[in-house]
Write an enzyme that holds these catalytic residues in place. Structure first.
Site, PDB file in Angstrom:
ATOM      1  N   GLN A 192      -4.774  -1.352   9.665  1.00 36.92           N
ATOM      2  CA  GLN A 192      -4.686  -2.691   9.068  1.00 36.92           C
ATOM      3  C   GLN A 192      -5.302  -3.725  10.016  1.00 36.92           C
ATOM      4  O   GLN A 192      -4.944  -3.793  11.191  1.00 36.92           O
ATOM      5  CB  GLN A 192      -3.210  -3.028   8.772  1.00 36.92           C
ATOM      6  CG  GLN A 192      -3.006  -4.349   8.072  1.00 36.92           C
ATOM      7  CD  GLN A 192      -3.596  -4.362   6.651  1.00 36.92           C
ATOM      8  OE1 GLN A 192      -3.414  -3.421   5.888  1.00 36.92           O
ATOM      9  NE2 GLN A 192      -4.303  -5.423   6.313  1.00 36.92           N
TER      10      GLN A 192
ATOM     11  N   LYS B  26       0.839  -1.206   0.000  1.00 33.18           N
ATOM     12  CA  LYS B  26       0.000   0.000   0.000  1.00 33.18           C
ATOM     13  C   LYS B  26       0.873   1.255   0.000  1.00 33.18           C
ATOM     14  O   LYS B  26       0.619   2.191  -0.758  1.00 33.18           O
ATOM     15  CB  LYS B  26      -0.921   0.002   1.232  1.00 33.18           C
ATOM     16  CG  LYS B  26      -2.105  -0.941   1.086  1.00 33.18           C
ATOM     17  CD  LYS B  26      -2.850  -1.158   2.392  1.00 33.18           C
ATOM     18  CE  LYS B  26      -3.915  -2.249   2.199  1.00 33.18           C
ATOM     19  NZ  LYS B  26      -4.606  -2.660   3.401  1.00 33.18           N
TER      20      LYS B  26
ATOM     21  N   ASP C 196     -11.133   3.407   4.079  1.00 36.85           N
ATOM     22  CA  ASP C 196     -11.516   1.998   3.988  1.00 36.85           C
ATOM     23  C   ASP C 196     -13.033   1.850   3.906  1.00 36.85           C
ATOM     24  O   ASP C 196     -13.530   0.772   3.579  1.00 36.85           O
ATOM     25  CB  ASP C 196     -11.027   1.246   5.239  1.00 36.85           C
ATOM     26  CG  ASP C 196      -9.880   0.304   4.925  1.00 36.85           C
ATOM     27  OD1 ASP C 196      -9.708  -0.035   3.736  1.00 36.85           O
ATOM     28  OD2 ASP C 196      -9.176  -0.087   5.868  1.00 36.85           O
TER      29      ASP C 196
END
Ligand code: NAP
Length: 286
Positions: free
Chosen positions: A94, A50, A117
């Site tokens: 995460q 990422k 997200d």
């Protein structure tokens, strides 16, 4: 019949290039803060991918690596700092988090305007109401891949295998918004094979290696395989990745199918870049 293989890697590359061009043309300086708690090797790989993709797209990224024994309070304090930081447009925590930390509390602590997200209850709610929001990266990627094959999904029967908050439920919402007739199957569903056989579009997100068999696929269906499963491969002497669908068998019936790896996976990162750019554009326009 042998299915068209939907090349997620190539489509994701195109999307990342589009994002990079927009960032440059609009002189944006999007910044993504990634928080990694603990030493899960798979999570470390995802986070590295990422941050590298951000840099390639002309974005800033900061990785906050915290020890596995981090307390919930320490994590909340870091999130509060990032929420207030004007250089940070997107915040990604995460998952999975260590067991002493309540995942939902952490997701809810991220400023919804920085929740790239799309997991915050506000953004999940906005999605279900059909309001503009950050669309979770993997579900967004699934829809782009489906639309590569078929633009008009109106009236199609879609089956989503799996009902997680991060994949199954949001994919189902997006298919519904695309005017599909949507069924969600899960571990308590009876006769999953029969449900699959009637689906024009099948999205599999259950985390069970090659669970969906070839003869479960309706001839001409579009199959999106979200699953990422590591299985032993004695012939190779090392593990390999497979999806939730028995891809070779399924290819004989499907019109189009995503491979694993190289299907949905690369799209998730590309959509994360897109959401981070969108967050920066929203702040720039305020
Ligand atoms: P998850 O939270 O574990 O949810 C799994 C879902 O599958 C649950 O709804 C569960 O049903 C259902 N399920 C489990 N066993 C089943 C069975 N035998 N029959 C029918 N349904 C079953 O998983 P997730 O986070 O959604 O991830 C799913 C898969 O996608 C994993 O392999 C994951 O690694 C992968 N993934 C890939 C990406 C990507 O970027 N490509 C991103 C995210 C996830 P219940 O609700 O009844 O328990």
């Amino acid at each position: 019949m042998s299915a068209q293989i939907i090349d997620g890697s190539a489509i994701a590359k195109r999307l990342r290039q589009e994002v990079a061009e927009k960032v440059k043309a609009r002189r944006l300086s999007p910044g993504l803060a990634v928080i990694l708690v603990g030493e899960n090797p798979a999570s470390q790989v995802y986070v590295n991918n990422k941050t590298r993709a951000c840099e390639e797209a002309g974005m800033k990224s900061w990785t906050h690596t915290l020890p596995a024994d981090t307390t919930q309070q320490q994590l909340l304090e870091l999130i509060a700092k990032l929420n207030d930081d004007k250089a940070v447009h997107g915040i990604l925590v995460q998952l999975p988090l260590p067991s002493q930390i309540d995942t939902q509390t952490i997701i809810s602590a991220v400023d919804p305007t920085k929740d790239v997200d799309g997991f915050h209850p506000v953004n999940a709610g906005r999605l279900s109401l059909g309001l503009p929001t950050f669309i979770s990266c993997t579900p967004q990627g699934c829809m782009i891949l489906i639309r590569e094959v078929k633009k008009d999904l109106s009236g199609k029967k879609a089956l989503v295998l799996g009902r997680s908050n991060i994949v199954g439920k949001p994919v189902a919402q997006l298919l519904l918004q695309a005017d599909c007739t949507v069924t969600i199957a899960h571990s308590k569903t009876q006769n999953i094979a029969e449900e699959c056989r009637s689906a024009d579009i099948l999205v599999a997100a259950i985390g069970k290696p090659e669970f969906v068999k070839g003869d479960w696929i309706k001839p001409g269906a579009i199959v999106i395989d979200v699953g990422i499963n590591r299985v032993e491969d004695k012939a190779r002497g090392k593990p390999r990745l497979v999806g939730d669908v028995a891809c070779l068998e399924a290819s004989k019936n499907a019109a189009a199918i995503t491979p694993v790896p190289g299907g949905v996976g690369p799209m998730t990162i590309a959509c994360l870049l897109r959401n981070t750019m969108q967050a920066a554009m929203q702040i720039a326009s305020n």
